[in-house]
Scaffold this motif. Structure first.
Motif, PDB file in Angstrom:
ATOM      1  N   VAL A  78       0.845  -1.194   0.000  1.00 50.59           N
ATOM      2  CA  VAL A  78       0.000   0.000   0.000  1.00 50.59           C
ATOM      3  C   VAL A  78       0.886   1.252   0.000  1.00 50.59           C
ATOM      4  O   VAL A  78       0.578   2.239  -0.682  1.00 50.59           O
ATOM      5  N   ALA A  79       1.980   1.203   0.726  1.00 45.69           N
ATOM      6  CA  ALA A  79       2.915   2.328   0.754  1.00 45.69           C
ATOM      7  C   ALA A  79       3.491   2.592  -0.639  1.00 45.69           C
ATOM      8  O   ALA A  79       3.585   3.752  -1.080  1.00 45.69           O
ATOM      9  N   ALA A  80       3.863   1.526  -1.343  1.00 43.44           N
ATOM     10  CA  ALA A  80       4.406   1.677  -2.693  1.00 43.44           C
ATOM     11  C   ALA A  80       3.336   2.213  -3.645  1.00 43.44           C
ATOM     12  O   ALA A  80       3.624   3.036  -4.518  1.00 43.44           O
ATOM     13  N   ALA A  81       2.108   1.748  -3.479  1.00 43.35           N
ATOM     14  CA  ALA A  81       1.011   2.242  -4.314  1.00 43.35           C
ATOM     15  C   ALA A  81       0.818   3.739  -4.109  1.00 43.35           C
ATOM     16  O   ALA A  81       0.655   4.497  -5.074  1.00 43.35           O
ATOM     17  N   LEU A  82       0.845   4.165  -2.865  1.00 46.56           N
ATOM     18  CA  LEU A  82       0.688   5.589  -2.570  1.00 46.56           C
ATOM     19  C   LEU A  82       1.822   6.396  -3.176  1.00 46.56           C
ATOM     20  O   LEU A  82       1.610   7.495  -3.719  1.00 46.56           O
ATOM     21  N   GLU A  83       3.037   5.870  -3.133  1.00 50.35           N
ATOM     22  CA  GLU A  83       4.166   6.587  -3.718  1.00 50.35           C
ATOM     23  C   GLU A  83       4.019   6.693  -5.238  1.00 50.35           C
ATOM     24  O   GLU A  83       4.408   7.707  -5.833  1.00 50.35           O
ATOM     25  N   ALA A  90      -0.910   2.001  -9.219  1.00 47.44           N
ATOM     26  CA  ALA A  90      -1.189   2.114  -7.785  1.00 47.44           C
ATOM     27  C   ALA A  90      -2.383   1.249  -7.388  1.00 47.44           C
ATOM     28  O   ALA A  90      -2.328   0.491  -6.409  1.00 47.44           O
ATOM     29  N   PHE A  91      -3.467   1.340  -8.150  1.00 48.47           N
ATOM     30  CA  PHE A  91      -4.660   0.569  -7.806  1.00 48.47           C
ATOM     31  C   PHE A  91      -4.476  -0.912  -8.126  1.00 48.47           C
ATOM     32  O   PHE A  91      -5.006  -1.774  -7.420  1.00 48.47           O
ATOM     33  N   ASP A  92      -3.710  -1.217  -9.164  1.00 45.43           N
ATOM     34  CA  ASP A  92      -3.313  -2.602  -9.451  1.00 45.43           C
ATOM     35  C   ASP A  92      -2.617  -3.198  -8.230  1.00 45.43           C
ATOM     36  O   ASP A  92      -2.898  -4.328  -7.808  1.00 45.43           O
ATOM     37  N   THR A  93      -1.710  -2.417  -7.648  1.00 46.28           N
ATOM     38  CA  THR A  93      -0.902  -2.913  -6.527  1.00 46.28           C
ATOM     39  C   THR A  93      -1.749  -3.199  -5.296  1.00 46.28           C
ATOM     40  O   THR A  93      -1.570  -4.225  -4.630  1.00 46.28           O
ATOM     41  N   VAL A  94      -2.688  -2.309  -4.989  1.00 46.06           N
ATOM     42  CA  VAL A  94      -3.548  -2.543  -3.825  1.00 46.06           C
ATOM     43  C   VAL A  94      -4.445  -3.759  -4.050  1.00 46.06           C
ATOM     44  O   VAL A  94      -4.642  -4.576  -3.159  1.00 46.06           O
ATOM     45  N   ALA A  95      -4.984  -3.901  -5.265  1.00 44.34           N
ATOM     46  CA  ALA A  95      -5.970  -4.947  -5.545  1.00 44.34           C
ATOM     47  C   ALA A  95      -5.358  -6.320  -5.778  1.00 44.34           C
ATOM     48  O   ALA A  95      -6.049  -7.341  -5.639  1.00 44.34           O
ATOM     49  N   ALA A  96      -4.078  -6.378  -6.120  1.00 38.63           N
ATOM     50  CA  ALA A  96      -3.448  -7.639  -6.516  1.00 38.63           C
ATOM     51  C   ALA A  96      -3.426  -8.655  -5.372  1.00 38.63           C
ATOM     52  O   ALA A  96      -3.416  -8.282  -4.186  1.00 38.63           O
ATOM     53  N   PRO A  97      -3.393  -9.958  -5.723  1.00 42.66           N
ATOM     54  CA  PRO A  97      -3.358 -11.005  -4.700  1.00 42.66           C
ATOM     55  C   PRO A  97      -2.169 -10.887  -3.750  1.00 42.66           C
ATOM     56  O   PRO A  97      -2.251 -11.314  -2.591  1.00 42.66           O
ATOM     57  N   GLN A  98      -1.063 -10.300  -4.229  1.00 40.72           N
ATOM     58  CA  GLN A  98       0.128 -10.185  -3.375  1.00 40.72           C
ATOM     59  C   GLN A  98      -0.093  -9.269  -2.178  1.00 40.72           C
ATOM     60  O   GLN A  98       0.662  -9.332  -1.205  1.00 40.72           O
TER      61      GLN A  98
END
Length: 308
Positions: A84-89, A136-144
């Protein structure tokens, strides 16, 4: 401006800030690798290079730090917090790429390096920003991002509201309008709470969302709003007092464009006194967490006393 009563933690804080920045940098490297994700067809080399130029160029990574520290405060999943931090960045950096464009703030320098549209071209910079926002939204939503779906949805909603029409993007629109018609003090505060404060506010309340601790979300949100105002006030002071070499970007822009700021309205002395008050208010909000929130208290001082 008085120094923190926790001066013995200053070295620890700076070390932790640096460590988190390196960890986030590593996560951003992975997100911006040349290998396509599942269901991606290809990653165009020039576009990817421009995205990396806009993201992997140093920086304090303050917003990711706040996500990770607020999540850690409440026992949240550290891996999910990092993502989430990386997505925000990614969103923060996309906003910088677009803000630097000739049609916006028209800046040639960012973090001491050529801005993306200078290093590449305007069209590539626009696409780089678009792609970072989507990533960013890909990162939050992804299974990882190992959180229950309901928490992911809540994070996506909160991040959308902080970044969009009623948040950061809307704040940039107000900022552009301020070059034509100077806003009054209430208008300046609204503009700044949207353009700068909204993402900082999200960074702080995201920790409570990641940790599934809704009882603490409002307190951390208020803490984020308080240090967000302090961040912008310190930035306005630096625009007046610092040189471009120290800042890694152009300074004196607000005055040159006739933009009103709280500093121009009330003066440097008022701004420094207000910063002291904001830091005290932010620290007071953290008192219910007792000694566990020392890093966040240090962050409030860091935001107010930064030199670049």
């Amino acid at each position: 401006m008085p120094h923190s009563p926790m001066t013995e933690l200053s070295t620890q804080f700076l070390s932790r800030l640096k460590s988190h920045a390196a960890t986030v940098e590593g996560e951003l490297e992975r997100l911006l690798s040349s290998t396509p994700f599942a269901d991606e067809i290809a990653r165009p080399e020039r576009l990817l290079s421009a995205m990396r130029h806009g993201v992997l160029n140093g920086g304090k990574r303050l917003r990711p730090f706040l996500v990770m520290e607020t999540a850690a405060l409440l026992g949240g999943n550290p891996t999910a917090a990092l993502r989430v931090a990386a997505a925000l960045e990614c969103i923060h950096c996309y906003s910088l790429v677009h803000d630097d464009l000739p049609a916006m703030d028209n800046d040639d320098l960012r973090r001491g390096q050529p801005t993306v549209h200078i290093a590449y071209d305007d069209a590539t910079a626009i696409l780089a920003g678009d792609s970072l926002l989507t990533l960013a939204f890909d990162t939050v939503a992804a299974p990882q991002t190992a959180l229950p779906d309901a928490q992911k949805v809540a994070l996506v909603l909160a991040l959308s509201r902080a970044a969009g029409l009623g948040g950061m993007a809307g704040g940039q629109a107000l900022d552009l309008a301020a070059e034509v018609t100077a806003p009054d003090e209430a208008g300046i505060r609204t503009l700044q709470s949207m353009k700068t404060g909204a993402l900082i506010r999200f960074a702080c309340e995201a920790g409570a969302m990641i940790a599934d601790a809704p009882q603490h979300r409002h307190t951390l949100r208020r803490y984020g709003e308080t240090i967000g105002l302090a961040f912008q006030l310190a930035d306005d002071l630096l625009d007046v007092t610092a040189d471009s070499a120290t800042m890694g970007k152009a300074t004196g822009k607000d005055a040159a464009r006739g933009k009103g700021t709280l500093v121009s309205l009330h003066g440097e002395a008022w701004a420094r006194q207000t910063l002291e008050t904001l830091v005290n208010d932010a620290c007071a909000l953290l008192e219910p967490f007792a000694g566990k929130a020392d890093m966040l208290k240090q962050t409030a001082y860091f935001v107010a006393e930064r030199r670049n």
